[in-house]
Design a protein around this motif. Structure first.
Motif, PDB file in Angstrom:
ATOM      1  N   ALA A   1       0.664  -0.732   4.640  1.00  0.00           N
ATOM      2  CA  ALA A   1      -0.378  -1.575   4.053  1.00  0.00           C
ATOM      3  C   ALA A   1      -0.534  -1.281   2.575  1.00  0.00           C
ATOM      4  O   ALA A   1      -0.841  -0.145   2.188  1.00  0.00           O
ATOM      5  CB  ALA A   1      -1.715  -1.350   4.773  1.00  0.00           C
ATOM      6  N   ALA A   2      -0.318  -2.290   1.739  1.00  0.00           N
ATOM      7  CA  ALA A   2      -0.687  -2.166   0.327  1.00  0.00           C
ATOM      8  C   ALA A   2      -2.214  -2.121   0.239  1.00  0.00           C
ATOM      9  O   ALA A   2      -2.925  -2.449   1.195  1.00  0.00           O
ATOM     10  CB  ALA A   2      -0.122  -3.339  -0.464  1.00  0.00           C
ATOM     11  N   PHE A   3      -2.722  -1.749  -0.937  1.00  0.00           N
ATOM     12  CA  PHE A   3      -4.163  -1.467  -1.028  1.00  0.00           C
ATOM     13  C   PHE A   3      -5.063  -2.634  -0.609  1.00  0.00           C
ATOM     14  O   PHE A   3      -6.150  -2.389  -0.064  1.00  0.00           O
ATOM     15  CB  PHE A   3      -4.530  -0.961  -2.429  1.00  0.00           C
ATOM     16  CG  PHE A   3      -4.525  -1.992  -3.519  1.00  0.00           C
ATOM     17  CD1 PHE A   3      -5.638  -2.788  -3.754  1.00  0.00           C
ATOM     18  CD2 PHE A   3      -3.415  -2.152  -4.339  1.00  0.00           C
ATOM     19  CE1 PHE A   3      -5.646  -3.733  -4.769  1.00  0.00           C
ATOM     20  CE2 PHE A   3      -3.412  -3.093  -5.357  1.00  0.00           C
ATOM     21  CZ  PHE A   3      -4.531  -3.893  -5.576  1.00  0.00           C
ATOM     22  N   PRO A   4      -4.669  -3.939  -0.800  1.00  0.00           N
ATOM     23  CA  PRO A   4      -5.587  -4.981  -0.325  1.00  0.00           C
ATOM     24  C   PRO A   4      -5.831  -4.942   1.181  1.00  0.00           C
ATOM     25  O   PRO A   4      -6.850  -5.434   1.656  1.00  0.00           O
ATOM     26  CB  PRO A   4      -4.881  -6.279  -0.745  1.00  0.00           C
ATOM     27  CG  PRO A   4      -3.997  -5.895  -1.873  1.00  0.00           C
ATOM     28  CD  PRO A   4      -3.517  -4.523  -1.525  1.00  0.00           C
ATOM     29  N   TYR A   5      -4.896  -4.375   1.938  1.00  0.00           N
ATOM     30  CA  TYR A   5      -5.050  -4.295   3.385  1.00  0.00           C
ATOM     31  C   TYR A   5      -5.360  -2.875   3.848  1.00  0.00           C
ATOM     32  O   TYR A   5      -5.393  -2.602   5.045  1.00  0.00           O
ATOM     33  CB  TYR A   5      -3.775  -4.804   4.069  1.00  0.00           C
ATOM     34  CG  TYR A   5      -3.499  -6.244   3.744  1.00  0.00           C
ATOM     35  CD1 TYR A   5      -4.201  -7.264   4.383  1.00  0.00           C
ATOM     36  CD2 TYR A   5      -2.590  -6.589   2.756  1.00  0.00           C
ATOM     37  CE1 TYR A   5      -3.974  -8.588   4.064  1.00  0.00           C
ATOM     38  CE2 TYR A   5      -2.356  -7.916   2.429  1.00  0.00           C
ATOM     39  CZ  TYR A   5      -3.047  -8.911   3.079  1.00  0.00           C
ATOM     40  OH  TYR A   5      -2.836 -10.231   2.758  1.00  0.00           O
ATOM     41  N   ALA A   6      -5.606  -1.992   2.884  1.00  0.00           N
ATOM     42  CA  ALA A   6      -6.025  -0.632   3.209  1.00  0.00           C
ATOM     43  C   ALA A   6      -7.497  -0.495   2.825  1.00  0.00           C
ATOM     44  O   ALA A   6      -8.350  -1.114   3.449  1.00  0.00           O
ATOM     45  CB  ALA A   6      -5.138   0.379   2.482  1.00  0.00           C
ATOM     46  N   TYR A   7      -7.794   0.262   1.770  1.00  0.00           N
ATOM     47  CA  TYR A   7      -9.184   0.428   1.362  1.00  0.00           C
ATOM     48  C   TYR A   7      -9.482  -0.234   0.032  1.00  0.00           C
ATOM     49  O   TYR A   7     -10.422   0.138  -0.663  1.00  0.00           O
ATOM     50  CB  TYR A   7      -9.552   1.914   1.335  1.00  0.00           C
ATOM     51  CG  TYR A   7      -9.796   2.440   2.727  1.00  0.00           C
ATOM     52  CD1 TYR A   7     -10.989   2.190   3.385  1.00  0.00           C
ATOM     53  CD2 TYR A   7      -8.809   3.137   3.397  1.00  0.00           C
ATOM     54  CE1 TYR A   7     -11.207   2.642   4.663  1.00  0.00           C
ATOM     55  CE2 TYR A   7      -9.013   3.595   4.687  1.00  0.00           C
ATOM     56  CZ  TYR A   7     -10.214   3.339   5.314  1.00  0.00           C
ATOM     57  OH  TYR A   7     -10.424   3.785   6.597  1.00  0.00           O
ATOM     58  N   GLY A   8      -8.673  -1.232  -0.320  1.00  0.00           N
ATOM     59  CA  GLY A   8      -8.981  -2.058  -1.468  1.00  0.00           C
ATOM     60  C   GLY A   8      -8.785  -1.346  -2.794  1.00  0.00           C
ATOM     61  O   GLY A   8      -8.261  -0.235  -2.884  1.00  0.00           O
ATOM     62  N   ARG A   9      -9.225  -2.015  -3.820  1.00  0.00           N
ATOM     63  CA  ARG A   9      -9.066  -1.475  -5.169  1.00  0.00           C
ATOM     64  C   ARG A   9      -9.854  -0.191  -5.374  1.00  0.00           C
ATOM     65  O   ARG A   9      -9.370   0.735  -6.032  1.00  0.00           O
ATOM     66  CB  ARG A   9      -9.484  -2.531  -6.192  1.00  0.00           C
ATOM     67  CG  ARG A   9      -8.968  -2.274  -7.601  1.00  0.00           C
ATOM     68  CD  ARG A   9      -9.220  -3.491  -8.487  1.00  0.00           C
ATOM     69  NE  ARG A   9      -8.469  -4.664  -8.033  1.00  0.00           N
ATOM     70  CZ  ARG A   9      -7.202  -4.889  -8.313  1.00  0.00           C
ATOM     71  NH1 ARG A   9      -6.515  -4.016  -9.037  1.00  0.00           N
ATOM     72  NH2 ARG A   9      -6.604  -5.977  -7.881  1.00  0.00           N
ATOM     73  N   PRO A  10     -11.078  -0.062  -4.854  1.00  0.00           N
ATOM     74  CA  PRO A  10     -11.830   1.181  -5.109  1.00  0.00           C
ATOM     75  C   PRO A  10     -11.382   2.371  -4.275  1.00  0.00           C
ATOM     76  O   PRO A  10     -11.740   3.499  -4.587  1.00  0.00           O
ATOM     77  CB  PRO A  10     -13.274   0.787  -4.770  1.00  0.00           C
ATOM     78  CG  PRO A  10     -13.146  -0.308  -3.778  1.00  0.00           C
ATOM     79  CD  PRO A  10     -11.907  -1.074  -4.187  1.00  0.00           C
ATOM     80  N   GLY A  11     -10.610   2.160  -3.201  1.00  0.00           N
ATOM     81  CA  GLY A  11     -10.247   3.268  -2.322  1.00  0.00           C
ATOM     82  C   GLY A  11     -11.414   3.697  -1.460  1.00  0.00           C
ATOM     83  O   GLY A  11     -12.342   2.916  -1.195  1.00  0.00           O
ATOM     84  N   ARG A  12     -11.389   4.939  -1.019  1.00  0.00           N
ATOM     85  CA  ARG A  12     -12.465   5.474  -0.181  1.00  0.00           C
ATOM     86  C   ARG A  12     -12.692   6.931  -0.564  1.00  0.00           C
ATOM     87  O   ARG A  12     -11.837   7.785  -0.358  1.00  0.00           O
ATOM     88  CB  ARG A  12     -12.088   5.387   1.297  1.00  0.00           C
ATOM     89  CG  ARG A  12     -13.187   5.856   2.250  1.00  0.00           C
ATOM     90  CD  ARG A  12     -12.680   5.952   3.680  1.00  0.00           C
ATOM     91  NE  ARG A  12     -11.735   7.062   3.843  1.00  0.00           N
ATOM     92  CZ  ARG A  12     -11.062   7.300   4.963  1.00  0.00           C
ATOM     93  NH1 ARG A  12     -11.191   6.498   5.992  1.00  0.00           N
ATOM     94  NH2 ARG A  12     -10.225   8.333   5.035  1.00  0.00           N
TER      95      ARG A  12
END
Length: 396
Positions: free
Chosen positions: A183-194
Motif C-alpha cells: 500500500a502506498a501512503f494514500p491507502y496506508a496512513y495517508g500523508r500525515p502518517g500515524r
C-alpha cells in the motif's frame, strides 16, 4: 469410597498403622495425566516467518518497496496501481466476504526499513463500515444487559481507523488465504502518517490472514453509551476519508454513524446521553452536507442542513450553509432570513456579514439604471468547509 479412575485402578486407602489394605497392598500406584502438546506458534515465530517472506521479496533493502510496485507477480486492486496484492497461501475455496459480512483477520504490517508497526492476532470488522473493534457488538450488548453495572463500551476499546488497504483488500480474499498487500501512503496512513510509529507518506506492506467470514451482526438494541461510541468512531472514520479527499467514502461513514446513533437502544438514555446523541447527529448531518457539496450535490446538501436544523434550529453552522445554498439557488429572500438568524446568534461573524452584503448588492439595481428585470448573478457554491478549513468546519 473413591471409584475407579479412567485408565487404571484407584489407590487403596491405608488401614491402621499405615499398611495398605486390599489387593495390591505391597504395591503403590501413582497416576499421571497424559502429556499433551499443542503446537501454537509464538509471536516471535510468526514474526520470523513474516520476515522470511519479506526477504524472499528482496525487502527490506536500500530500494525499499519501490521495486515491488513495478514488479511482476502482483495484482492491482486500484486503477492508480498504488494498492497491490500478492497471494502467499491460497484459501480453502470458500466464498469471499460479501457486503455487510463481518470478517476476522490476522494482520502484520511493516515499513520499508522492516520496522513492524502492525501486529493484530484477531481483528474483527465489517469491510466498508469503518468500525474496527476487537469484540463484536452482539457480545457487547449481551454483556451490558447481563451486567448490573451501568452500560459501558465493548470489553476492548474501538481501535483507531485502519488503512484503506484492509477495507479494499480483505473482500478479495477467501477464508484461510494469506496475502501481502502493498500500500502506498494514500491507502496506508495517508500523508500525515500515524504518530509515533508511522512516518508521513509512508508506504506499508501488510500480511493478512483471513480467519473467518460470517454474517454481520443484526441491528439490535444497544446501550446508549455504545451507540455514542460507535457513532463517534464512524464519524471520525468519515473525517479521515474527508481529509484524504475521498468524499464518497466519507459520506458512507457519516451515514453509518447516523444509523448507529438512531438505532434501537437497550435502555432509555439519560438526559446527558440524550443531549450528546442530539449533538452527534447534528455533527454528522453537517458533515454529510459538506461531503455532498464536495460531490456536487447541492440539493442533498440542503436536505442535510435542514435535517440538522430540525434537531437543532439554532445551529450556526447549519444556518450559514443553508443560507449560502438558498442564495446559490436564487432564493434570496429565504436566504436573507436564514442568514440574519445566523447573524443574531453570531454577530461577529465576518462570513455571515459578507454573505448578507453580497445578497444586498445584487438585489439593489445600479444607481441611474432604469427599471429592469431583477438579475440573479450566481453566487459561487459554498465550500463545505466554509467558513473554516474542512478539518474545523466541513468535517467535525
Amino acid at each position: 469410597m473413591p471409584g475407579p479412575s479412567p485408565g487404571g485402578s484407584p489407590e487403596r486407602e491405608a488401614g491402621a498403622g499405615g499398611r495398605p489394605r486390599g489387593p495390591g497392598r505391597d504395591r503403590r500406584v501413582r497416576f499421571r495425566l497424559p502429556h499433551t502438546a499443542i503446537a501454537v506458534p509464538s509471536v516471535r515465530e510468526e514474526e520470523q516467518l513474516f520476515y522470511r517472506r519479506l526477504e524472499a521479496l528482496a525487502v527490506p533493502g536500500p530500494g525499499g518497496f519501490g521495486p515491488l510496485f513495478a514488479s511482476d507477480g502482483w495484482s492491482d486492486l486500484t486503477e492508480d496501481r498504488l494498492l497491490r496484492k500478492r497471494v502467499v497461501r491460497a484459501g480453502l475455496g470458500g466464498p469471499r466476504p460479501l457486503p455487510g459480512q463481518e470478517v476476522s483477520v490476522k494482520v502484520l504490517g511493516a515499513l520499508e526499513d522492516g520496522g513492524l508497526v502492525e501486529r493484530d492476532p484477531r481483528l474483527i470488522f465489517v469491510p466498508g463500515h469503518g468500525d474496527v473493534v476487537q469484540v463484536s457488538l452482539n457480545r457487547c450488548a449481551v454483556q451490558c444487559r447481563a451486567s448490573s453495572a451501568p452500560p459501558s463500551a465493548p470489553t476492548r476499546q474501538p481501535r483507531r481507523a485502519r488503512p484503506q488497504a484492509l477495507e479494499l483488500g480483505v473482500p478479495t480474499m477467501q477464508p484461510g488465504e494469506v496475502s501481502f498487500f502493498l500500500a502506498a501512503f494514500p491507502y496506508a496512513y495517508g500523508r500525515p502518517g500515524r504518530e509515533p510509529d508511522v512516518p508521513p507518506e509512508a508506504p506499508l506492506l501488510f500480511e493478512v490472514t483471513l480467519l473467518e467470514v460470517r454474517d454481520g451482526p443484526d441491528p439490535q438494541p444497544l446501550p446508549p453509551a455504545v451507540r455514542l461510541r460507535l457513532g463517534s468512531q464512524r464519524r471520525e472514520r468519515g473525517n479521515f476519508h474527508f481529509a484524504r479527499g475521498d468524499f464518497a467514502a466519507a459520506l458512507r461513514s457519516y451515514r453509518l454513524s447516523l444509523r448507529a446513533l438512531d438505532g434501537p437502544t437497550a435502555a432509555p438514555p439519560g438526559p446527558e446521553e440524550e443531549e450528546e446523541l442530539r449533538e452527534q447527529r447534528v455533527k454528522c448531518l453537517n458533515n454529510c452536507a459538506a461531503a455532498e457539496l464536495k460531490l456536487g450535490r447541492a440539493e442533498e446538501a440542503l436536505a442535510a442542513c435542514e435535517a440538522a436544523l430540525r434537531i437543532s434550529p439554532d445551529n450556526g453552522r447549519a444556518l450559514l450553509r443553508r443560507g449560502q445554498l438558498l442564495a446559490q439557488q436564487g432564493r434570496d429572500a429565504e436566504a436573507a432570513l436564514v442568514l440574519r438568524r445566523a447573524l443574531e446568534l453570531d454577530p461577529a461573524s465576518k462570513v455571515i456579514h459578507t454573505e448578507l452584503s453580497r445578497l444586498a448588492k445584487r438585489q439593489s439595481p445600479p444607481s441611474g439604471a432604469g427599471p429592469q428585470n431583477p438579475r440573479h448573478d450566481p453566487i459561487p457554491p459554498p465550500s463545505p468547509a466554509s467558513p473554516a478549513p474542512p478539518s474545523a468546519e466541513g468535517a467535525i
